[in-house]
Design an enzyme around this catalytic site. Structure first.
Site, PDB file in Angstrom:
ATOM      1  N   HIS A   1      56.197  33.706  -5.747  1.00  0.00           N
ATOM      2  CA  HIS A   1      57.335  32.841  -6.087  1.00  0.00           C
ATOM      3  C   HIS A   1      56.809  31.630  -6.831  1.00  0.00           C
ATOM      4  CE1 HIS A   1      59.824  35.313  -3.628  1.00  0.00           C
ATOM      5  NE2 HIS A   1      58.893  35.251  -2.699  1.00  0.00           N
TER       6      HIS A   1
ATOM      7  N   SER B   1      58.379  28.802  -7.130  1.00  0.00           N
ATOM      8  CA  SER B   1      58.711  27.596  -6.363  1.00  0.00           C
ATOM      9  C   SER B   1      58.181  27.714  -4.936  1.00  0.00           C
ATOM     10  CB  SER B   1      60.226  27.391  -6.346  1.00  0.00           C
ATOM     11  OG  SER B   1      60.855  28.422  -5.601  1.00  0.00           O
TER      12      SER B   1
ATOM     13  N   HIS C   1      65.024  37.744  -0.357  1.00  0.00           N
ATOM     14  CA  HIS C   1      65.494  37.196   0.909  1.00  0.00           C
ATOM     15  C   HIS C   1      66.412  38.135   1.685  1.00  0.00           C
ATOM     16  CE1 HIS C   1      63.644  33.740  -0.882  1.00  0.00           C
ATOM     17  NE2 HIS C   1      64.562  33.652  -1.834  1.00  0.00           N
TER      18      HIS C   1
ATOM     19  N   TYR D   1      60.991  25.619 -11.194  1.00  0.00           N
ATOM     20  CA  TYR D   1      60.477  26.799 -11.890  1.00  0.00           C
ATOM     21  C   TYR D   1      59.614  26.497 -13.109  1.00  0.00           C
ATOM     22  CZ  TYR D   1      63.999  28.896  -8.909  1.00  0.00           C
ATOM     23  OH  TYR D   1      64.736  29.279  -7.817  1.00  0.00           O
TER      24      TYR D   1
ATOM     25  N   ASP E   1      62.563  48.968   1.222  1.00  0.00           N
ATOM     26  CA  ASP E   1      62.291  50.392   1.487  1.00  0.00           C
ATOM     27  C   ASP E   1      61.629  51.066   0.292  1.00  0.00           C
ATOM     28  OD1 ASP E   1      63.262  50.197   4.027  1.00  0.00           O
ATOM     29  OD2 ASP E   1      65.169  51.200   3.629  1.00  0.00           O
TER      30      ASP E   1
ATOM     31  N   ARG F   1      65.815  30.630   1.986  1.00  0.00           N
ATOM     32  CA  ARG F   1      64.723  31.092   1.119  1.00  0.00           C
ATOM     33  C   ARG F   1      63.438  31.340   1.895  1.00  0.00           C
ATOM     34  NH1 ARG F   1      66.507  30.283  -4.329  1.00  0.00           N
ATOM     35  NH2 ARG F   1      67.983  28.564  -4.409  1.00  0.00           N
TER      36      ARG F   1
ATOM     37  N   ASN G   1      57.934  39.461  -8.014  1.00  0.00           N
ATOM     38  CA  ASN G   1      58.771  38.313  -7.709  1.00  0.00           C
ATOM     39  C   ASN G   1      60.200  38.808  -7.841  1.00  0.00           C
ATOM     40  OD1 ASN G   1      60.278  36.046  -7.555  1.00  0.00           O
ATOM     41  ND2 ASN G   1      59.142  34.866  -9.095  1.00  0.00           N
TER      42      ASN G   1
HETATM   43  C1  DQA Z   1      61.992  32.578  -6.712  1.00  0.00           C
HETATM   44  C2  DQA Z   1      62.556  31.898  -5.465  1.00  0.00           C
HETATM   45  C3  DQA Z   1      63.855  32.540  -5.045  1.00  0.00           C
HETATM   46  O1  DQA Z   1      64.356  31.907  -3.867  1.00  0.00           O
HETATM   47  C4  DQA Z   1      64.875  32.387  -6.141  1.00  0.00           C
HETATM   48  O2  DQA Z   1      66.093  33.023  -5.770  1.00  0.00           O
HETATM   49  C5  DQA Z   1      64.403  32.878  -7.456  1.00  0.00           C
HETATM   50  C6  DQA Z   1      63.011  32.626  -7.840  1.00  0.00           C
HETATM   51  C7  DQA Z   1      60.755  31.826  -7.242  1.00  0.00           C
HETATM   52  O3  DQA Z   1      60.057  32.383  -8.093  1.00  0.00           O
HETATM   53  O4  DQA Z   1      60.491  30.694  -6.832  1.00  0.00           O
HETATM   54  O5  DQA Z   1      65.156  33.406  -8.260  1.00  0.00           O
HETATM   55  O6  DQA Z   1      61.601  33.880  -6.372  1.00  0.00           O
END
Ligand code: DQA
Length: 146
Positions: free
Chosen positions: A101, A103, A81, A24, A88, A112, A75
């Site tokens: 995201h 990551s 997930h 992150y 909705d 993920r 995000n």
């Molecule tokens: C995330 C990726 C998700 O899998 C994770 O639960 C997050 C951050 C990301 O910004 O990479 O909390 O959304």
């Protein structure tokens, strides 16, 4: 201004700066939002920010967006997930949205890789860190300018 963009962060994103920097980075959410704000200004977009750790609040914020925003960058963190409630509510907004995201979710745990909002979004940006938000703003701007 070319448009109003709502930038929405979901669960645990308020903890940026404490979360694993390998995934992150090291910016706090406040620092990340400052960068997004600066990028938005350069792109001629108006941005508003929202973060919550409560799924119902995220849903209700989406409910309130009609007439308030022209596009969404979201995000939702782990909700991405599995939250059909957020899916909705996003559909109800009928606004163009880009999923972001920090990551590279496709290169991590298999759970993920699933996104329940992807089909509602015009684009998905993952694994590009804070710069991914700029790319998302650019995609939205292109969409909003027709
Ligand atoms: C995330 C990726 C998700 O899998 C994770 O639960 C997050 C951050 C990301 O910004 O990479 O909390 O959304």
């Amino acid at each position: 201004m070319l448009g109003r963009v709502e930038v929405m962060h979901g669960v645990n994103l308020d903890q940026l700066g404490r979360r694993d920097p390998a995934h992150y980075g090291s910016l706090t959410l406040e620092q990340l939002e400052l960068k997004i704000g600066a990028d938005a200004r350069e792109l001629g977009l108006e941005v508003r920010f929202f973060q919550t750790n409560h799924e119902g609040e995220f849903v209700e914020h989406l409910h309130r967006l009609a007439g308030q925003a022209d596009g969404i960058v979201l995000n939702p963190g782990a909700w991405t997930h599995y939250s059909y409630a957020i899916r909705d509510a996003l559909e109800l907004t009928r606004l163009p949205a880009v999923e972001v995201h920090l990551s590279d979710v496709d290169a991590r745990e298999p759970w993920r890789r699933q996104s329940v909002i992807a089909e509602l979004c015009i684009a998905r940006v993952a694994g590009k860190g804070p710069d991914g938000y700029r790319e998302a703003l650019e995609r939205l701007r292109a969409e909003m300018s027709g």
